[in-house]
Design an enzyme around this catalytic site. Structure first.
Site, PDB file in Angstrom:
ATOM      1  N   HIS A 205       0.900  -1.089  -0.114  1.00  8.16           N
ATOM      2  CA  HIS A 205      -0.019   0.078   0.211  1.00  8.16           C
ATOM      3  C   HIS A 205       0.980   1.177   0.010  1.00  8.16           C
ATOM      4  O   HIS A 205       0.383   2.472  -0.148  1.00  8.16           O
ATOM      5  CB  HIS A 205      -1.007   0.051   1.033  1.00  8.16           C
ATOM      6  N   ASP A 250      -0.956  -7.405   1.307  1.00 11.10           N
ATOM      7  CA  ASP A 250      -0.292  -6.007   1.511  1.00 11.10           C
ATOM      8  C   ASP A 250       1.208  -6.252   1.658  1.00 11.10           C
ATOM      9  O   ASP A 250       1.743  -6.271   2.873  1.00 11.10           O
ATOM     10  CB  ASP A 250      -0.842  -5.212   2.751  1.00 11.10           C
ATOM     11  N   SER A 347       4.003   2.035   8.349  1.00  7.59           N
ATOM     12  CA  SER A 347       3.631   1.133   7.326  1.00  7.59           C
ATOM     13  C   SER A 347       5.019   0.440   6.744  1.00  7.59           C
ATOM     14  O   SER A 347       5.830   1.018   6.301  1.00  7.59           O
ATOM     15  CB  SER A 347       2.879   1.573   6.265  1.00  7.59           C
ATOM     16  N   GLY A 348       4.814  -0.728   6.496  1.00  2.00           N
ATOM     17  CA  GLY A 348       5.929  -1.581   5.536  1.00  2.00           C
ATOM     18  C   GLY A 348       6.918  -1.758   6.390  1.00  2.00           C
ATOM     19  O   GLY A 348       7.912  -2.836   5.992  1.00  2.00           O
TER      20      GLY A 348
END
Length: 397
Positions: A205, A250, A347-348
């Site tokens: 994402h 994701d 994120s990530g």
């Protein structure tokens, strides 16, 4: 004015133009950046669509895998669909190399013998090689050495300093040498973790908005967002997603243009074993430069770390929580009383588990709010995508 003194100005104008426009070659023209990677070639030779985030579907099953039982090698018999453990008899460095290449590692592997345990359930077989794939040998010869192959494709998951603090506190890169910042036009967008000299693991994402690869950069080796050298990206790969389930799958892999040089502050984290099952309340760690407050707040320039624990999916899917949105390819982690969680900007990044070495068991994916007790962070479950990770990296070797 001295000749040549307008250099910086030209450089500056060029930088501003390049931020908003993409220059097509023959014939020379420029197009707004937003038209890059939109699926329609705007340059005559289509170069505005060449360096874009790629979708790669999940491929066929890779026929080797490693077990949490001392990193022992298991091989798939394609004819029967059964997995077997590899016997140490006649196992060679060439076979070790082939096994590691199938998982996308090009480094020099290490392997040794470990005794077959009393609870060995799989058949123990001799393995051979056929067209760069390990295969089960069909002779029913016993494993005379009584030993299995323990295989390590890459030295990973070791840090110089073990974190001791709980709660969101400042972190040092010596504790988390695999953490990177993934940036678009010098802006931190997501975290990521180094898997080997060429590849970084992160969330898909992160790349929903900007699909043009050349403007993405990776910064490694520092706990400050602003201080490290930025590394060029050669390729960004995501799995094909079903638009009906946007939170699924994701996961993304970022390939660097030149390999990293490992050091005390730049090292790979291990991928998890395929059979690593994390019981509820298992302690895990999260890190990131994300927002330090739930609403607004700004990116932290300093890396933050916190310890969380596994929350089982049933609890996580309860009526007062995520109501069934968490699938078996996701993991929940948080602290039972709330207050410790990943947030926007994290994120990530990795959700990490320490066994003999540190493993990346989750990727920071989504959640409602940050740090509220009922809605903990939701993470992509890395074991569910090992096959995809192996096959993407293998295709690039």
């Amino acid at each position: 004015v001295e000749p040549g003194s307008d250099q910086p100005l030209n450089g500056h104008v060029k930088e501003i133009l390049e931020k908003y426009y993409f220059f097509c070659g023959q014939p020379l023209r420029f197009i707004p950046r937003v038209q890059m990677c939109n699926g329609e070639p705007d340059c005559a030779s289509g170069e505005d669509e060449k360096h874009c985030v790629k979708n790669i579907p999940e491929g066929p099953k890779v026929s080797v895998r490693l077990s949490k039982d001392r990193s022992t090698l298991q091989v798939l018999d394609r004819a029967t669909g059964n997995w077997s453990s590899a016997c140490f008899d006649r196992f060679t460095e060439a076979l070790a190399k082939t096994a590691c290449r199938q998982m996308g590692y090009s480094s020099k592997p290490a392997f040794n013998a470990v005794a077959i345990g009393p609870d060995q359930e799989l058949n123990v077989v001799d393995v051979t090689e056929n067209s760069q794939e390990l295969q089960v040998q069909n002779s029913s010869r016993p494993c005379l050495s009584g030993s299995l192959v323990s295989l390590h494709c890459l030295a990973c998951g070791k840090n110089l300093k073990t974190p001791r603090v709980v709660g969101g506190v400042e972190a040092s890169v010596d504790s988390w040498p695999w953490q990177v910042s993934i940036q678009y036009n010098k802006q931190h967008i997501c975290g990521g973790s180094i898997l080997d000299a060429h590849w970084v693991l992160t969330a898909a994402h992160c790349f929903r908005k900007y699909l043009d690869v050349p403007n993405w950069k990776v910064r490694a080796g520092s706990d400050r967002l602003s201080s490290s050298r930025s590394l060029s990206v050669a390729k960004i790969v995501v799995i094909e997603v079903n638009p009906m389930y946007p939170k699924d799958k994701d996961i993304a892999l970022v390939k660097l243009q030149s390999p990293l040089t490992f050091s005390g502050t730049v090292r790979p984290i291990c991928l998890p074993f395929f059979d690593e099952e994390l019981a509820p309340a298992t302690p895990l760690w999260i890190i990131g430069w994300g927002n330090t407050e739930e609403y607004g707040g700004k990116m932290s320039d300093v890396l933050m770390q916190a310890s969380v624990q596994v929350i089982d999916n049933t609890t996580c899917n309860a009526e007062d929580a995520y109501q069934g949105e968490v699938t078996e390819k996701m993991l929940c982690a948080g602290s039972p009383e709330g207050g410790v969680d990943t947030c926007q900007g994290d994120s990530g990044g990795p959700l990490m588990y320490q066994s003999d070495q540190w493993q990346v068991v989750g990727i920071v994916s989504w959640g409602y709010g940050c740090g509220s007790p009922n809605t903990p962070g939701v993470y992509t479950k890395v074991t569910a995508y090992l096959n995809w990770i192996y096959s993407v990296r293998k295709a690039e070797l």
